[in-house]
Design an enzyme around this catalytic site. Structure first.
Site, PDB file in Angstrom:
ATOM      1  N   ALA A 155       0.758  -1.172  -0.003  1.00  0.00           N
ATOM      2  CA  ALA A 155      -0.295   0.035   0.211  1.00  0.00           C
ATOM      3  C   ALA A 155       0.794   1.257   0.280  1.00  0.00           C
ATOM      4  O   ALA A 155       1.972   1.079  -0.253  1.00  0.00           O
ATOM      5  CB  ALA A 155      -0.706   0.134   0.923  1.00  0.00           C
ATOM      6  N   VAL A 194       2.544  -5.842   3.540  1.00  0.00           N
ATOM      7  CA  VAL A 194       2.852  -7.079   4.158  1.00  0.00           C
ATOM      8  C   VAL A 194       3.380  -8.430   3.874  1.00  0.00           C
ATOM      9  O   VAL A 194       3.482  -8.492   2.598  1.00  0.00           O
ATOM     10  CB  VAL A 194       1.485  -7.066   4.411  1.00  0.00           C
ATOM     11  CG1 VAL A 194       1.539  -8.020   5.525  1.00  0.00           C
ATOM     12  CG2 VAL A 194       0.709  -5.680   4.542  1.00  0.00           C
ATOM     13  N   ASP A 242     -12.109   2.987   7.397  1.00  0.00           N
ATOM     14  CA  ASP A 242     -11.427   2.308   6.062  1.00  0.00           C
ATOM     15  C   ASP A 242     -12.127   0.965   6.085  1.00  0.00           C
ATOM     16  O   ASP A 242     -11.489   0.239   5.812  1.00  0.00           O
ATOM     17  CB  ASP A 242     -10.908   2.778   5.924  1.00  0.00           C
ATOM     18  CG  ASP A 242     -10.118   2.597   4.351  1.00  0.00           C
ATOM     19  OD1 ASP A 242     -11.119   2.567   3.633  1.00  0.00           O
ATOM     20  OD2 ASP A 242      -8.155   1.705   4.266  1.00  0.00           O
TER      21      ASP A 242
END
Length: 471
Positions: free
Chosen positions: A143, A148, A297
């Site tokens: 992102a 990750v 979100d």
């Protein structure tokens, strides 16, 4: 404080004065970044001006909105977040651009794993081999703020390891410094109705952004969220591994589920789509109406369907809080909306921060009547939240509305949740799923004020108004 910090990389919270002092004497770095930002924006403004001169503004609005989205993406993490923030502000951005900005993806190409592993080792103070039994050689997700990896601890647990992008604080700090500097000069000249100075809005944005990149803060948000849903059999929240977490590295339980974007896999796993939708909507309503602490979100990438039918949440960097007073004034607004008491509705908007106390009512009330009449005459089963907000967006852009940051996130959360539900179940209607929960909640709410407002809608002159019950 400044004497102890040799670089903004060490900043733990947003401090505009410190950032200003740091960059004041670093002119080559500031000028280089300012030019990198200025040229694409100037080209965009010239394109808009060209459209105006040739009378092509309406014809090219779709093209220009795509151009703006790509421009913000190319400028990196700060401007991606700026675009996402603007996508919840119909008072500042016209509807055509809002729709495109909502598609702004929080994604950038991954950075090299060597840098990520070096960051993990420096943050945790041990070699990778001592920390993890194994770790994926490449990120499983990337992102704008981090990426990750999937890893296994020596104790056997599988975990997700979230690693912050290199030099992120320096990049965000420099961009915020330039945006803040520009806001002090441009703010007085821009016809914006913000309820505060443009610089104050930038500072609020900076504070939220620095909270989002503090992974210890995210971990605490996650545990607080988990505590609220501790006894909920339908919602799952991953565990944080604090021994392997710092402000720049977050290690949490690996969620072995199916992203809600993957509708085919969800159906292939024989999961009940309607039930997943119901769980998501009721969980969102609990966050807003009961706990006041909500996931701001909830896009499909942050929601997973588990094999046992539960819904799992991840990514708790963007959370917000509603006070009891805010919830009560929201109920007031709903009551006055149902009663079509637009003068009282304007008072509610003032209390909630959407309007200033000196707003011109004579012009605004007829506009409210025209827009809200369409919403109120819809059959309740056909009510669509995004359609309602789209109708209201034009009104907010034309009249002196402002969207408080809390409610911008509420709107984003609800519209996103409805979009996820519709992607899974096209026949979905938010009111049909939410109605039983909301009715029960209002009838049993602990707040005397909320119960009183409900009675005000249903009872008049000692008579129960059955026709009002559904509304």
């Amino acid at each position: 404080m400044f004497s102890r910090i040799s670089s903004v990389a060490a900043l733990e919270v947003y401090d505009p004065q410190l950032i200003c002092r740091y960059y004041r004497w670093r002119l080559p770095q500031v000028i280089g970044r300012a030019l990198a930002i200025l040229w694409p924006f100037l080209w965009f403004v010239l394109c808009l001006r060209w459209d105006q001169l040739w009378g092509h503004t309406d014809r090219n609005v779709g093209r220009r909105s795509v151009q703006l989205r790509k421009l913000l993406t190319d400028l990196g993490p700060t401007f991606i977040k700026v675009g996402q923030a603007l996508s919840t502000r119909p008072d500042l951005v016209r509807k055509d651009y809002l729709e495109e900005l909502t598609q702004l993806q929080d994604q950038l190409p991954p950075f090299p794993s060597e840098q990520a592993f070096a960051r993990i080792e420096s943050e945790l103070g041990r070699p990778i081999a001592e920390i993890f039994a194994q770790i994926s050689p490449e990120p499983v997700a990337a992102a704008s703020l981090g990426q990750v990896y999937k890893a296994q601890l020596h104790s056997g647990e599988w975990v997700a390891v979230k690693v912050q992008r290199p030099h992120l604080r320096e990049q965000l700090s420099l961009d915020l410094y330039l945006i803040r500097w520009a806001s002090t000069w441009l703010g007085p000249w821009l016809p914006l109705n913000l309820g505060s100075t443009l610089t104050a809005v930038v500072d609020e944005f900076g504070r939220k952004l620095f909270e989002e990149i503090d992974y210890l803060h995210e971990g605490r948000n996650c545990e607080r969220f988990a505590e609220y849903f501790r006894d909920d059999p339908d919602v799952y929240v991953p565990r944080i591994f604090w021994a392997y977490s710092t402000r720049r590295v977050l290690t949490l339980e690996w969620i072995d589920g199916i992203k809600l974007t993957d509708v085919e896999r969800i159906r292939a796993a024989n999961l009940e789509v309607k039930q997943l939708v119901r769980i998501g909507v009721v969980a969102a309503l609990k966050q807003l109406l009961e706990y006041g602490f909500f996931h701001a979100d909830p896009h499909p990438g942050n929601l997973f369907a588990l094999a046992d039918g539960r819904l799992a949440y991840i990514d708790f960097g963007m959370m917000d809080q509603l006070t009891e007073e805010m919830k009560e004034y929201l109920v007031d607004a709903l009551v006055h909306l149902v009663d079509r008491d637009y003068n009282a509705l304007i008072d509610d908007f003032i209390h909630l921060g959407f309007l200033q106390s000196d707003v011109g009512r004579q012009e605004l009330i007829p506009a409210l009547e025209k827009v809200l009449a369409d919403v109120l005459t819809q059959e309740v089963v056909n009510f669509n939240f995004k359609t309602a907000t789209d109708q209201f967006s034009d009104l907010m852009y034309r009249y002196p509305f402002q969207v408080p940051s809390h409610f911008a996130l509420v709107i984003r959360s609800l519209v996103t949740q409805e979009g996820v539900a519709l992607s899974l179940y096209p026949q979905f209607r938010i009111v049909g799923v939410a109605y039983p929960y909301v009715a029960k909640r209002l009838l049993t709410d602990e707040s005397p004020r909320i119960r009183q407002r409900l009675l005000q809608v249903l009872i008049k002159d000692g008579k129960f108004r059955w026709n009002r019950l559904e509304n």
